[in-house]
Scaffold this active site. Structure first.
Site, PDB file in Angstrom:
ATOM      1  N   LYS A  54      55.189  78.434 -46.673  1.00 34.03           N
ATOM      2  CA  LYS A  54      55.482  77.319 -45.765  1.00 34.03           C
ATOM      3  C   LYS A  54      54.485  77.295 -44.615  1.00 34.03           C
ATOM      4  O   LYS A  54      53.923  76.243 -44.289  1.00 34.03           O
ATOM      5  CB  LYS A  54      56.902  77.434 -45.202  1.00 34.03           C
ATOM      6  CG  LYS A  54      57.989  77.061 -46.189  1.00 34.03           C
ATOM      7  CD  LYS A  54      59.374  77.392 -45.639  1.00 34.03           C
ATOM      8  CE  LYS A  54      60.434  77.224 -46.706  1.00 34.03           C
ATOM      9  NZ  LYS A  54      61.752  77.720 -46.309  1.00 34.03           N
ATOM     10  N   GLN A  98      64.951  80.797 -41.968  1.00 36.76           N
ATOM     11  CA  GLN A  98      64.985  81.063 -43.409  1.00 36.76           C
ATOM     12  C   GLN A  98      66.320  81.693 -43.805  1.00 36.76           C
ATOM     13  O   GLN A  98      66.793  82.637 -43.168  1.00 36.76           O
ATOM     14  CB  GLN A  98      63.803  81.982 -43.790  1.00 36.76           C
ATOM     15  CG  GLN A  98      63.665  82.253 -45.275  1.00 36.76           C
ATOM     16  CD  GLN A  98      63.297  81.020 -46.094  1.00 36.76           C
ATOM     17  OE1 GLN A  98      62.684  80.085 -45.596  1.00 36.76           O
ATOM     18  NE2 GLN A  98      63.687  81.009 -47.342  1.00 36.76           N
ATOM     19  N   ASP A 121      65.279  71.246 -41.784  1.00 34.80           N
ATOM     20  CA  ASP A 121      65.966  71.555 -43.051  1.00 34.80           C
ATOM     21  C   ASP A 121      67.043  70.513 -43.365  1.00 34.80           C
ATOM     22  O   ASP A 121      67.525  70.453 -44.498  1.00 34.80           O
ATOM     23  CB  ASP A 121      66.664  72.921 -42.957  1.00 34.80           C
ATOM     24  CG  ASP A 121      65.839  74.056 -43.527  1.00 34.80           C
ATOM     25  OD1 ASP A 121      65.114  73.820 -44.512  1.00 34.80           O
ATOM     26  OD2 ASP A 121      65.939  75.178 -42.998  1.00 34.80           O
TER      27      ASP A 121
END
Ligand code: GUN
Length: 294
Positions: A54, A98, A121
């Site tokens: 990422k 994460q 997200d």
């Protein structure tokens, strides 16, 4: 019939190129460099790989990646303090914590602490609610990638019978909401669904997000259907190596489906491309600018 293979890698590369163009425009016209904080707690090897991938993609698109690595023993209070600090930092437009988190930390509490405007997200309850209400929102990256891929085959999904296998908060539920917003007729199935193969066989668009290797067989697929395989499963391969397979038995599906995403090289690359898109969307929303035309 041999299914058309939906080249997620190429479609993602195209999207990443467009996002990089938007980033250049934000810099030039508004002196804004999009920045994302990627927070990793602990040393889960899979998470470390995801986070590295990422951050690299973020830098390649001309954005700033701020990596925060915290020890496995981090307390929930310490992580919440870190999130609050990032919420208050104007150079941070997006925050990604994460998952999974170590067991002493309540993930839902952490997600709910992220500023919804920085929630790239799309996991915050405010964004989940907006998506369900049909309001503009930051939406989860993998589901968004699935819909973008489906639309490369069917520019309009209106009236299609879509069946989603799996009801997770990260994929199944949000992909169902996005398909509904595209005017598909959506069925969400799960482990308690009766006669799943028959239900799946009704689908013009089948999304497999179960996390079980090759569970969807060829005879679960309506001839000519479009199949989006979200699964990434590691299986023992030849010579002690691992091989990656999806939730769909690819060889069987290829003989029946009209179009099919491969694993790897299907949905996976789209998740990252959609994350980059979400960061640009977040910057535009925070600065009252029109969103990217992508
Ligand atoms: N872990 C696995 N997938 C994801 C994702 O999409 N976002 C975050 N934050 N963690 C994950």
């Amino acid at each position: 019939m041999t299914a058309r293979i939906i080249d997620g890698k190429a479609i993602a590369a195209q999207l990443r190129g467009k996002v990089a163009g938007e980033v250049a425009r934000l810099k030039q016209a508004h002196d804004l460099t999009p920045g994302i904080a990627v927070v990793l707690v602990g040393t889960n090897p899979a998470s470390e790989v995801y986070v590295r991938t990422k951050s690299k993609a973020v830098a390649e698109a001309g954005m700033r990646a701020i990596d925060r690595k915290l020890p496995e023993t981090t307390t929930e209070a310490d992580l919440l303090t870190e999130v609050a600090r990032l919420n208050a930092d104007p150079a941070v437009h997006g925050i990604l914590v994460q998952l999974p988190l170590p067991k002493q930390i309540d993930s839902q509490k952490v997600i709910a602490t992220i500023d919804p405007a920085k929630d790239v997200d799309g996991f915050h309850p405010v964004n989940v609610g907006k998506l369900a209400s049909g309001l503009p929102a930051l939406v989860p990256c993998t589901p968004l990638g699935c819909v973008v891929l489906a639309k490369t085959v069917h520019p309009s999904l209106a009236g299609m019978d879509a069946v989603v296998i799996g009801r997770s908060n990260i994929v199944g539920k949000p992909v169902a909401q996005l398909l509904l917003a595209e005017n598909a007729t959506v069925t969400v199935t799960h482990s308690k669904t009766r006669d799943l193969p028959t239900v799946a066989r009704r689908a013009d668009l089948l999304v497999a997000a179960i996390g079980k290797p090759e569970m969807v067989r060829g005879d679960w697929i309506k001839p000519g259907a479009t199949v989006i395989d979200v699964g990434i499963n590691r299986m023992p391969g030849e010579g002690g190596k691992w091989r990656i397979v999806g939730d769909v038995a690819f060889g069987e599906a290829q003989k029946v489906a009209g179009a099919l995403t491969p694993v790897p090289g299907g949905v996976g690359p789209m998740t990252i491309a959609c994350l980059l898109l979400n960061i640009v969307r977040a910057v535009c929303m925070q600065h009252g600018l029109p969103g990217p035309k992508i």
